[in-house]
Design a protein around this motif. Structure first.
Motif, PDB file in Angstrom:
ATOM      1  N   MET A 131      -3.718  60.992  -4.913  1.00  0.00           N
ATOM      2  CA  MET A 131      -3.222  61.840  -3.790  1.00  0.00           C
ATOM      3  C   MET A 131      -2.237  61.326  -3.031  1.00  0.00           C
ATOM      4  N   ILE A 132      -2.201  61.979  -1.666  1.00  0.00           N
ATOM      5  CA  ILE A 132      -0.270  61.945  -1.015  1.00  0.00           C
ATOM      6  C   ILE A 132      -1.551  61.458   0.701  1.00  0.00           C
ATOM      7  N   ASP A 133      -1.233  59.754   0.928  1.00  0.00           N
ATOM      8  CA  ASP A 133      -2.188  59.654   1.849  1.00  0.00           C
ATOM      9  C   ASP A 133      -1.505  59.693   3.344  1.00  0.00           C
ATOM     10  N   LEU A 134      -1.500  60.572   4.066  1.00  0.00           N
ATOM     11  CA  LEU A 134      -0.836  60.557   5.446  1.00  0.00           C
ATOM     12  C   LEU A 134      -1.601  60.508   6.547  1.00  0.00           C
ATOM     13  N   ARG A 135      -2.546  59.896   5.960  1.00  0.00           N
ATOM     14  CA  ARG A 135      -3.406  59.311   7.554  1.00  0.00           C
ATOM     15  C   ARG A 135      -3.938  58.488   8.225  1.00  0.00           C
ATOM     16  N   SER A 136      -2.446  57.737   7.901  1.00  0.00           N
ATOM     17  CA  SER A 136      -1.873  56.742   8.952  1.00  0.00           C
ATOM     18  C   SER A 136      -1.495  55.577   7.683  1.00  0.00           C
ATOM     19  N   ASP A 137      -0.748  54.658   8.816  1.00  0.00           N
ATOM     20  CA  ASP A 137       0.274  53.545   8.272  1.00  0.00           C
ATOM     21  C   ASP A 137      -0.746  52.421   8.199  1.00  0.00           C
ATOM     22  N   THR A 138      -2.018  52.719   8.314  1.00  0.00           N
ATOM     23  CA  THR A 138      -2.908  51.564   8.259  1.00  0.00           C
ATOM     24  C   THR A 138      -2.651  50.920   6.182  1.00  0.00           C
ATOM     25  N   VAL A 139      -3.430  52.435   6.002  1.00  0.00           N
ATOM     26  CA  VAL A 139      -3.352  52.691   4.347  1.00  0.00           C
ATOM     27  C   VAL A 139      -2.235  52.034   3.900  1.00  0.00           C
ATOM     28  N   THR A 140      -0.908  50.977   4.310  1.00  0.00           N
ATOM     29  CA  THR A 140      -0.483  51.310   3.103  1.00  0.00           C
ATOM     30  C   THR A 140      -0.887  49.686   2.265  1.00  0.00           C
ATOM     31  N   LYS A 141      -0.398  49.442   1.374  1.00  0.00           N
ATOM     32  CA  LYS A 141      -1.149  48.690   0.108  1.00  0.00           C
ATOM     33  C   LYS A 141      -0.211  46.840  -0.177  1.00  0.00           C
ATOM     34  N   PRO A 142      -0.356  46.050   0.450  1.00  0.00           N
ATOM     35  CA  PRO A 142       0.861  45.097  -0.126  1.00  0.00           C
ATOM     36  C   PRO A 142       1.777  45.175  -1.048  1.00  0.00           C
ATOM     37  N   THR A 143       2.667  44.891  -0.894  1.00  0.00           N
ATOM     38  CA  THR A 143       3.857  44.955  -1.687  1.00  0.00           C
ATOM     39  C   THR A 143       3.185  43.771  -3.049  1.00  0.00           C
ATOM     40  N   PRO A 144       3.833  44.149  -4.220  1.00  0.00           N
ATOM     41  CA  PRO A 144       3.522  42.947  -5.618  1.00  0.00           C
ATOM     42  C   PRO A 144       4.347  40.962  -4.749  1.00  0.00           C
ATOM     43  N   LYS A 158      -7.110  67.701   1.065  1.00  0.00           N
ATOM     44  CA  LYS A 158      -7.636  67.211   0.342  1.00  0.00           C
ATOM     45  C   LYS A 158      -8.287  67.585  -0.728  1.00  0.00           C
ATOM     46  N   GLN A 159      -8.553  68.374  -0.755  1.00  0.00           N
ATOM     47  CA  GLN A 159      -9.239  69.423  -2.570  1.00  0.00           C
ATOM     48  C   GLN A 159      -8.031  69.891  -3.878  1.00  0.00           C
ATOM     49  N   ARG A 160      -6.460  69.536  -2.574  1.00  0.00           N
ATOM     50  CA  ARG A 160      -5.385  70.299  -2.628  1.00  0.00           C
ATOM     51  C   ARG A 160      -3.827  68.768  -3.242  1.00  0.00           C
ATOM     52  N   GLY A 161      -5.310  67.575  -2.946  1.00  0.00           N
ATOM     53  CA  GLY A 161      -4.334  66.348  -3.054  1.00  0.00           C
ATOM     54  C   GLY A 161      -3.653  65.285  -1.778  1.00  0.00           C
ATOM     55  N   VAL A 162      -4.157  66.112  -0.392  1.00  0.00           N
ATOM     56  CA  VAL A 162      -3.442  65.523   1.139  1.00  0.00           C
ATOM     57  C   VAL A 162      -4.054  65.087   1.084  1.00  0.00           C
ATOM     58  N   LEU A 163      -4.305  63.924   1.932  1.00  0.00           N
ATOM     59  CA  LEU A 163      -4.857  63.488   3.406  1.00  0.00           C
ATOM     60  C   LEU A 163      -3.996  63.576   4.502  1.00  0.00           C
ATOM     61  N   ALA A 170       3.906  67.822   0.449  1.00  0.00           N
ATOM     62  CA  ALA A 170       2.414  67.824   1.675  1.00  0.00           C
ATOM     63  C   ALA A 170       3.077  68.643   2.449  1.00  0.00           C
ATOM     64  N   VAL A 171       4.280  69.427   2.542  1.00  0.00           N
ATOM     65  CA  VAL A 171       4.466  71.021   2.986  1.00  0.00           C
ATOM     66  C   VAL A 171       4.718  71.957   2.149  1.00  0.00           C
ATOM     67  N   GLU A 172       4.519  71.743   1.408  1.00  0.00           N
ATOM     68  CA  GLU A 172       4.539  72.794   0.432  1.00  0.00           C
ATOM     69  C   GLU A 172       2.702  73.233   0.312  1.00  0.00           C
ATOM     70  N   THR A 173       1.982  72.062  -0.050  1.00  0.00           N
ATOM     71  CA  THR A 173       0.567  72.253   0.116  1.00  0.00           C
ATOM     72  C   THR A 173      -0.132  72.976   1.409  1.00  0.00           C
TER      73      THR A 173
END
Ligand code: TLP
Length: 346
Positions: free
Chosen positions: A1-14, A302-307, A332-335
Motif C-alpha cells: 500500500m502507498i499510504d498518502l492519507r496523512s503523515d501521522t502514519v509514519t512508522k518509527p525509524t530503526p 484502495k483497490q489499486r493499492g493507494v490510500l 500514485a499519480v498513475e493509479t
C-alpha cells in the motif's frame, strides 16, 4: 500500500526504535524521567520559549494551550477550517468554556485586517475575545504557510488589545523548512505553540506545548487533569528527540515529493489543482469534475493499492512523508489517473 492519507502514519525509524529500547526512564509525574526532561529542554531551546511540556497528542496540546490563554465565557478567533474547530470534538467549548469565532479564508491563512473587527472588548453584550489561534502550516488549507510578517502583525495587534495568540504548529517544522528559517523565528511573536513529533517528524506518539515557564507549569497540572500523566514516558521521548534533532532536517524532500505529485495530479482530466500553491507536504485537490465523489475515488484507489482520504464531498487530501518515496508518488499519480479514466469510459 502507498499510504498518502496523512503523515501521522509514519512508522518509527530503526534509530528511533533503538533509542526507545535503550531510553533512561523514571516517573514523569514526579518529574523524574530524564529523557522526557531532556526532550522538554530541547523543545524549549528550539522554539526559543522559556519552557515546554511533553503531551501525548496534538489535540491535548491545543486543549491545554487554549485553556491557559483564556477564561470561561470568552471567544477564540480562528479560521473556519481550523483543526481546533473541525477535528477536536468541540474541545474549546468542552474544556475551556469558550466559543469559537471562525473567519472564512481562501487557504486557511488569516490576516490581521480580518481579525481586528472581530476582537471584542469587555461589554455588557459581548463575549470578550480571549485568544487568537493560527494554524501553521494549515492542514485543510493545503499545507499553507504563514509569512513571518503576518504572524508578527497578528501577534502585535492582538497583544496591544490584551489578547493572547496560540499557534497550532502541528507541522511548524514544515513551515520552517518551506521558509528556510529557524522555527524560533516563526514562533517568537506568539504566546504559546503546540507542535507534533508524531506527524512528518515521524515519532510514534507525542507533541509539545511551549511558552512562558509560568504557563507551562500550570499546563503540567492541566495535562494530569486530562489524564496525560504518562509515567515512564521516556521510551516515547527518546523517539521524539530523534524526530526533533534529525528527521526535521529532511522535510524538504517531502515537500519536493508533494510538488511532484501535485504536478502529476494537476494533469489528470477533471482534477482541479494549482501545483504552484503546494508549499509543504500536503496536497488538497478538487475532483468534482471527474464525476466521482471523494469516497468513491478513495475506494477505487484502495483497490489499486493507494490510500488517499477525501475531505468533504469533492476534495481529496494527500500527504507526503518519509515512508513514501518519489517513485511511489509517481505510481500514485498513475493509479489516480487510471481510477479516474475508468469513469470516463463507463
Ligand atoms: N491532524 C490529523 C487529523 O486529525 C486530521 C491529520 O491526519 O492531519 N493540529 C493539526 C493542524 C493537525 O493536523 C492535527 C492532526 C492535530 C492538531 C491533532 O494532533 P493529534 O492527532 O496528535 O491529536
Amino acid at each position: 500500500m502507498i499510504d498518502l492519507r496523512s503523515d501521522t502514519v509514519t512508522k518509527p525509524t530503526p534509530e528511533m526504535r533503538r533509542a526507545m529500547a535503550e531510553a533512561e526512564v523514571g516517573d514523569d509525574v514526579y518529574g523524574e524521567d530524564p529523557t522526557v526532561n531532556l526532550l522538554e529542554q530541547r523543545a524549549a531551546e528550539i522554539t526559543g520559549k522559556e519552557a515546554a511540556l511533553f503531551v501525548p497528542t496534538g489535540t491535548m496540546g491545543n486543549t491545554i494551550a487554549v485553556k491557559l490563554l483564556t477564561e470561561h465565557g470568552q471567544e477564540v478567533i480562528c479560521d473556519s477550517r481550523a483543526h481546533i474547530l473541525d477535528y477536536e470534538l468541540s474541545m474549546t467549548a468542552w474544556f475551556s468554556g469558550c466559543l469559537i469565532r471562525a473567519i472564512p479564508t481562501e487557504d486557511g491563512i488569516l490576516e490581521w485586517s480580518q481579525i481586528r473587527p472581530l476582537v471584542k472588548p469587555v461589554h455588557p453584550h459581548y463575549a470578550p475575545t480571549g485568544a487568537i489561534e493560527i494554524e501553521n502550516t494549515h492542514n485543510m488549507g493545503g499545507g499553507t504557510v504563514y509569512s513571518l510578517a503576518a504572524i508578527r502583525e497578528i501577534s502585535n495587534g492582538a497583544h496591544e488589545l490584551g489578547v493572547k495568540v496560540h499557534m497550532d504548529g502541528a507541522r511548524v517544522f514544515n513551515a520552517a523548512a518551506a521558509l528556510r528559517v529557524p522555527v524560533e523565528d516563526i514562533v517568537a511573536p506568539v504566546d504559546t505553540v503546540m507542535f507534533c513529533l508524531s506527524k512528518a517528524l515521524g515519532a510514534p506518539a507525542g507533541s509539545m506545548v511551549a511558552g512562558p515557564a509560568a504557563l507551562i507549569d500550570k499546563g503540567r497540572l492541566l495535562r494530569k487533569r486530562l489524564g496525560g500523566g504518562m509515567r515512564q514516558a521516556g521510551v516515547l521521548a527518546a523517539a521524539g528527540l530523534i524526530a526533533l534533532e534529525e528527521t526535521r532536517t529532511r522535510l524538504s524532500e517531502d515537500h519536493a515529493n508533494a510538488r511532484f505529485f501535485a504536478e502529476g495530479v494537476a494533469r489528470i482530466h477533471g482534477v482541479e489543482l494549482d501545483p504552484r500553491k503546494v508549499a509543504t507536504n500536503i496536497v488538497v485537490f478538487d475532483i468534482g469534475a471527474t464525476g466521482l465523489t471523494s469516497g468513491e475515488l478513495s475506494r477505487r484507489l484502495k483497490q489499486r493499492g493507494v490510500l488517499i482520504n477525501g475531505i468533504g464531498h469533492s476534495h481529496m487530501r494527500a500527504v507526503t512523508h518519509y515512508d513514501v518515496t518519489r517513485a511511489e508518488c509517481a505510481q500514485a499519480v498513475e493509479t489516480l489517473a487510471e481510477a479516474v479514466a475508468r469513469v470516463a469510459i463507463n
